[in-house]
Write a protein that holds these residues in place. Structure first.
Motif, PDB file in Angstrom:
ATOM      1  N   LEU A  12       0.813  -1.215   0.000  1.00  0.00           N
ATOM      2  CA  LEU A  12       0.000   0.000   0.000  1.00  0.00           C
ATOM      3  C   LEU A  12       0.845   1.263   0.000  1.00  0.00           C
ATOM      4  CD1 LEU A  12      -2.965   0.951   0.182  1.00  0.00           C
ATOM      5  CD2 LEU A  12      -2.721   0.931   2.669  1.00  0.00           C
ATOM      6  N   THR A  13       2.014   1.226   0.658  1.00  0.00           N
ATOM      7  CA  THR A  13       2.850   2.420   0.783  1.00  0.00           C
ATOM      8  C   THR A  13       3.447   2.884  -0.535  1.00  0.00           C
ATOM      9  OG1 THR A  13       4.721   0.994   1.363  1.00  0.00           O
ATOM     10  CG2 THR A  13       3.465   1.967   3.186  1.00  0.00           C
ATOM     11  N   VAL A  14       3.510   1.981  -1.533  1.00  0.00           N
ATOM     12  CA  VAL A  14       4.113   2.361  -2.820  1.00  0.00           C
ATOM     13  C   VAL A  14       3.153   2.232  -3.997  1.00  0.00           C
ATOM     14  CG1 VAL A  14       6.434   1.726  -2.044  1.00  0.00           C
ATOM     15  CG2 VAL A  14       5.057   0.052  -3.299  1.00  0.00           C
ATOM     16  N   ALA A  15       2.112   1.412  -3.874  1.00  0.00           N
ATOM     17  CA  ALA A  15       1.246   1.128  -5.018  1.00  0.00           C
ATOM     18  C   ALA A  15       0.674   2.395  -5.641  1.00  0.00           C
ATOM     19  CB  ALA A  15       0.126   0.179  -4.608  1.00  0.00           C
ATOM     20  N   TRP A  16       0.351   3.393  -4.797  1.00  0.00           N
ATOM     21  CA  TRP A  16      -0.270   4.622  -5.286  1.00  0.00           C
ATOM     22  C   TRP A  16       0.657   5.453  -6.159  1.00  0.00           C
ATOM     23  CZ3 TRP A  16       1.899   9.336  -4.085  1.00  0.00           C
ATOM     24  CH2 TRP A  16       2.875   9.327  -3.069  1.00  0.00           C
ATOM     25  N   ARG A  51      11.114  -4.124  10.149  1.00  0.00           N
ATOM     26  CA  ARG A  51      10.150  -3.119  10.575  1.00  0.00           C
ATOM     27  C   ARG A  51      10.013  -3.048  12.098  1.00  0.00           C
ATOM     28  NH1 ARG A  51       5.898  -4.351   5.731  1.00  0.00           N
ATOM     29  NH2 ARG A  51       6.580  -2.670   4.330  1.00  0.00           N
ATOM     30  N   LEU A  52      10.399  -4.108  12.782  1.00  0.00           N
ATOM     31  CA  LEU A  52      10.336  -4.112  14.239  1.00  0.00           C
ATOM     32  C   LEU A  52      11.453  -3.282  14.855  1.00  0.00           C
ATOM     33  CD1 LEU A  52       9.537  -7.897  14.865  1.00  0.00           C
ATOM     34  CD2 LEU A  52       7.940  -5.960  14.951  1.00  0.00           C
ATOM     35  N   GLU A  53      12.532  -3.048  14.079  1.00  0.00           N
ATOM     36  CA  GLU A  53      13.704  -2.385  14.651  1.00  0.00           C
ATOM     37  C   GLU A  53      14.140  -1.130  13.914  1.00  0.00           C
ATOM     38  OE1 GLU A  53      16.922  -4.787  16.143  1.00  0.00           O
ATOM     39  OE2 GLU A  53      15.857  -6.626  15.618  1.00  0.00           O
ATOM     40  N   ALA A  54      13.642  -0.919  12.699  1.00  0.00           N
ATOM     41  CA  ALA A  54      14.100   0.231  11.923  1.00  0.00           C
ATOM     42  C   ALA A  54      12.975   0.741  11.034  1.00  0.00           C
ATOM     43  CB  ALA A  54      15.304  -0.164  11.054  1.00  0.00           C
ATOM     44  N   GLY A  55      13.047   2.006  10.660  1.00  0.00           N
ATOM     45  CA  GLY A  55      12.084   2.555   9.719  1.00  0.00           C
ATOM     46  C   GLY A  55      12.420   2.091   8.319  1.00  0.00           C
ATOM     47  N   VAL A  56      11.523   1.323   7.704  1.00  0.00           N
ATOM     48  CA  VAL A  56      11.816   0.742   6.403  1.00  0.00           C
ATOM     49  C   VAL A  56      10.554   0.693   5.557  1.00  0.00           C
ATOM     50  CG1 VAL A  56      11.486  -1.594   7.319  1.00  0.00           C
ATOM     51  CG2 VAL A  56      12.776  -1.287   5.209  1.00  0.00           C
ATOM     52  N   ASP A  57      10.716   0.940   4.276  1.00  0.00           N
ATOM     53  CA  ASP A  57       9.646   0.747   3.305  1.00  0.00           C
ATOM     54  C   ASP A  57      10.203  -0.155   2.210  1.00  0.00           C
ATOM     55  OD1 ASP A  57       7.072   1.125   2.293  1.00  0.00           O
ATOM     56  OD2 ASP A  57       7.742   2.697   0.933  1.00  0.00           O
ATOM     57  N   ALA A  58       9.343  -0.932   1.551  1.00  0.00           N
ATOM     58  CA  ALA A  58       9.860  -1.905   0.598  1.00  0.00           C
ATOM     59  C   ALA A  58       8.790  -2.329  -0.398  1.00  0.00           C
ATOM     60  CB  ALA A  58      10.396  -3.135   1.332  1.00  0.00           C
ATOM     61  N   TYR A  59       9.244  -2.803  -1.560  1.00  0.00           N
ATOM     62  CA  TYR A  59       8.384  -3.555  -2.466  1.00  0.00           C
ATOM     63  C   TYR A  59       9.195  -4.665  -3.097  1.00  0.00           C
ATOM     64  CZ  TYR A  59      10.026  -1.149  -6.793  1.00  0.00           C
ATOM     65  OH  TYR A  59      10.755  -0.656  -7.851  1.00  0.00           O
ATOM     66  N   TYR A  60       8.509  -5.575  -3.798  1.00  0.00           N
ATOM     67  CA  TYR A  60       9.116  -6.845  -4.185  1.00  0.00           C
ATOM     68  C   TYR A  60       9.005  -7.086  -5.689  1.00  0.00           C
ATOM     69  CZ  TYR A  60       7.965  -7.466   0.771  1.00  0.00           C
ATOM     70  OH  TYR A  60       7.825  -7.290   2.119  1.00  0.00           O
ATOM     71  N   ASP A  61      10.092  -7.538  -6.280  1.00  0.00           N
ATOM     72  CA  ASP A  61      10.110  -7.976  -7.679  1.00  0.00           C
ATOM     73  C   ASP A  61      10.638  -9.407  -7.704  1.00  0.00           C
ATOM     74  OD1 ASP A  61       9.901  -7.903 -10.443  1.00  0.00           O
ATOM     75  OD2 ASP A  61      11.365  -6.315 -10.741  1.00  0.00           O
ATOM     76  N   TRP A  62      10.780  -9.984  -8.898  1.00  0.00           N
ATOM     77  CA  TRP A  62      11.329 -11.325  -9.072  1.00  0.00           C
ATOM     78  C   TRP A  62      10.611 -12.356  -8.198  1.00  0.00           C
ATOM     79  CZ3 TRP A  62      17.362 -10.472  -8.775  1.00  0.00           C
ATOM     80  CH2 TRP A  62      17.763  -9.580  -9.779  1.00  0.00           C
ATOM     81  N   GLN A  63       9.292 -12.296  -8.190  1.00  0.00           N
ATOM     82  CA  GLN A  63       8.482 -13.248  -7.411  1.00  0.00           C
ATOM     83  C   GLN A  63       8.741 -13.110  -5.917  1.00  0.00           C
ATOM     84  OE1 GLN A  63       9.094 -17.481  -8.416  1.00  0.00           O
ATOM     85  NE2 GLN A  63       8.085 -17.963  -6.484  1.00  0.00           N
ATOM     86  N   GLY A  64       9.248 -11.981  -5.506  1.00  0.00           N
ATOM     87  CA  GLY A  64       9.548 -11.747  -4.097  1.00  0.00           C
ATOM     88  C   GLY A  64      11.016 -11.876  -3.758  1.00  0.00           C
ATOM     89  N   GLY A  65      11.836 -12.323  -4.720  1.00  0.00           N
ATOM     90  CA  GLY A  65      13.253 -12.553  -4.450  1.00  0.00           C
ATOM     91  C   GLY A  65      14.119 -11.313  -4.532  1.00  0.00           C
ATOM     92  N   LEU A  66      13.601 -10.242  -5.128  1.00  0.00           N
ATOM     93  CA  LEU A  66      14.304  -8.967  -5.147  1.00  0.00           C
ATOM     94  C   LEU A  66      13.497  -7.980  -4.318  1.00  0.00           C
ATOM     95  CD1 LEU A  66      16.485  -7.015  -6.186  1.00  0.00           C
ATOM     96  CD2 LEU A  66      15.005  -6.561  -8.164  1.00  0.00           C
TER      97      LEU A  66
END
Length: 399
Positions: free
Chosen positions: A220-224, A312-327
């Motif tokens: 949700l954080t990047v899809a828009w 996310r439990l220890e640092a501020g991070v945002d992310a998205y996934y490519d390569w079927q989740g491997g990247l």
């Protein structure tokens, strides 16, 4: 810093010999679109390949092209489009993410092994590379490989140069495969899946006989940010189908039917699909003009979402996934947190984390490349000694 722009291999070799004799470091670059990437080490001068330009040989019937290393990627793509062919590895354009200018070169693509969304089914840039010419750290001109795969002379040397980031030599010419370009494409979007659900869905899709050529999950954080906000609202798991129009239509309908049990499904036609995957490739959500740290993380597809959840439990991070989740494309909100990231990668079975963007201060305290196991590091040092005994090439870009 002085910039050398040799127009021939012999001119490049003379420059390198001079610097080797004085043990003077050279920053080896192509179009300089990845400037700042790596850990900064002072160099006396920059050696640039961008005057070594031109397509040397291209017969579309052979599906092989040879070009000088400084040839702009745009020129290669234009020639391939006319013949209905492509670079299967979809090389990323780093300029938006790193806020650089210049012109991406084909030598730079292979020197950095730049690979995009199709990588997980079609291989990396190095898997398309058949032959190279380069100048080593002694100023010697070396040729390896050939124009067809059956000519395996020097093939290991060819693969060694791909992804070496200019630490072993200055690439002057590359020969690589260019398969047919798909006639059309379509993207299936499944809305509303969380990261873990999306990873399971993508794994299930890859087990189906549908030849999916792109599989990414956009939280949700990047899809828009994609397609100027025109994706369906919420999380988006996106799956690409390519090929002949009739085949794409049939396979896309089968894929949509299979995905409807997981969530709402929408479909993107060719133009929007093509644009979406270019934006995924070029990391559009994080091309934000800031210097917030960006990591490119490669792990097993089944654990990418676990890595992000743990961080996310220890640092501020945002992310998205490519390569079927491997990247995993990951943006940290403050510090790179390299030690923490790599500790979790190790716990989850291993992988690679490369710091693509950060402030100079952050780079000074964070390894940009994944540390190598001891045996690999020893082998790499031996290779470096053989190719560049005076260690003049790109000292800040050795993993």
């Amino acid at each position: 810093m002085r910039e050398f722009l040799p127009k021939t291999e012999n001119e490049a070799a003379a420059i390198i010999r001079d610097h080797a004799a004085r043990s003077a470091a050279l920053a080896v670059v192509g179009g300089n679109t990845r400037v700042g990437f790596g850990n900064a080490v002072a160099a006396e001068a920059t050696l640039c390949s961008r005057e070594l330009t031109g397509i040397v040989a291209y017969n579309p019937g052979e599906m092989v092209i040879t070009a000088r290393a400084g040839t702009p990627v745009a020129d290669i793509e234009a020639a391939l489009v006319q013949s209905g062919q492509m670079m299967a590895f979809e090389p990323m354009d780093h300029r938006p993410l790193l806020d650089t200018d210049g012109e991406p070169t084909i030598g730079g693509v292979f020197a950095a092994n730049v690979s995009g969304p199709r990588r997980f089914v079609s291989g990396a840039a190095r898997d398309s590379l058949l032959g190279v010419r380069f100048v080593n750290g002694k100023g010697e001109i070396v040729k390896a490989g050939g124009r067809v795969m059956k000519n395996v002379t020097g093939l290991d040397l060819v693969k060694l140069m791909a992804g070496s980031h200019g630490t072993l030599g200055l690439l002057t010419e590359v020969t690589f495969r260019v398969p047919p370009r798909p006639k059309t494409e379509e993207t299936i979007i499944v809305s509303g899946l969380n990261d873990a659900e999306a990873a399971n869905a993508m794994a299930a899709v890859m087990a189906l006989p549908l030849d999916v050529s792109g599989a990414a999950h956009l939280p949700l954080t990047v899809a828009w940010t994609f397609l100027d906000g025109q994706l369906p609202q919420g999380e988006a798991t996106v799956l690409r189908i390519e090929g002949l129009a009739g085949s794409v239509s049939v396979r896309a309908e089968k894929l949509a039917s299979a995905m409807r049990r997981l969530g709402p499904v929408t479909r993107l036609a060719e133009a929007e699909s093509h644009r979406l995957w270019r934006e995924i490739r070029d990391v559009k959500p994080y091309a934000d003009g800031t210097m917030r740290p960006i990591w490119r993380v490669s792990v097993a597809p089944s654990v990418g979402h676990q890595l992000v959840a743990a961080l996310r439990l220890e640092a501020g991070v945002d992310a998205y996934y490519d390569w079927q989740g491997g990247l995993v494309w990951m943006r940290m909100e403050a510090e790179p947190e390299g030690e923490l990231l790599r500790r979790y990668i190790h716990v989850l079975g291993g992988g690679h984390a490369t710091l693509l963007r950060a402030t100079p201060a952050a780079r000074a305290t964070t390894l940009s490349f994944q540390p190598q196991p001891e045996a690999v590091a020893l082998l790499s040092a031996r290779v470096k000694e053989k190719f560049d005994p005076m260690r003049i090439f790109n000292p800040g870009k050795m993993g």
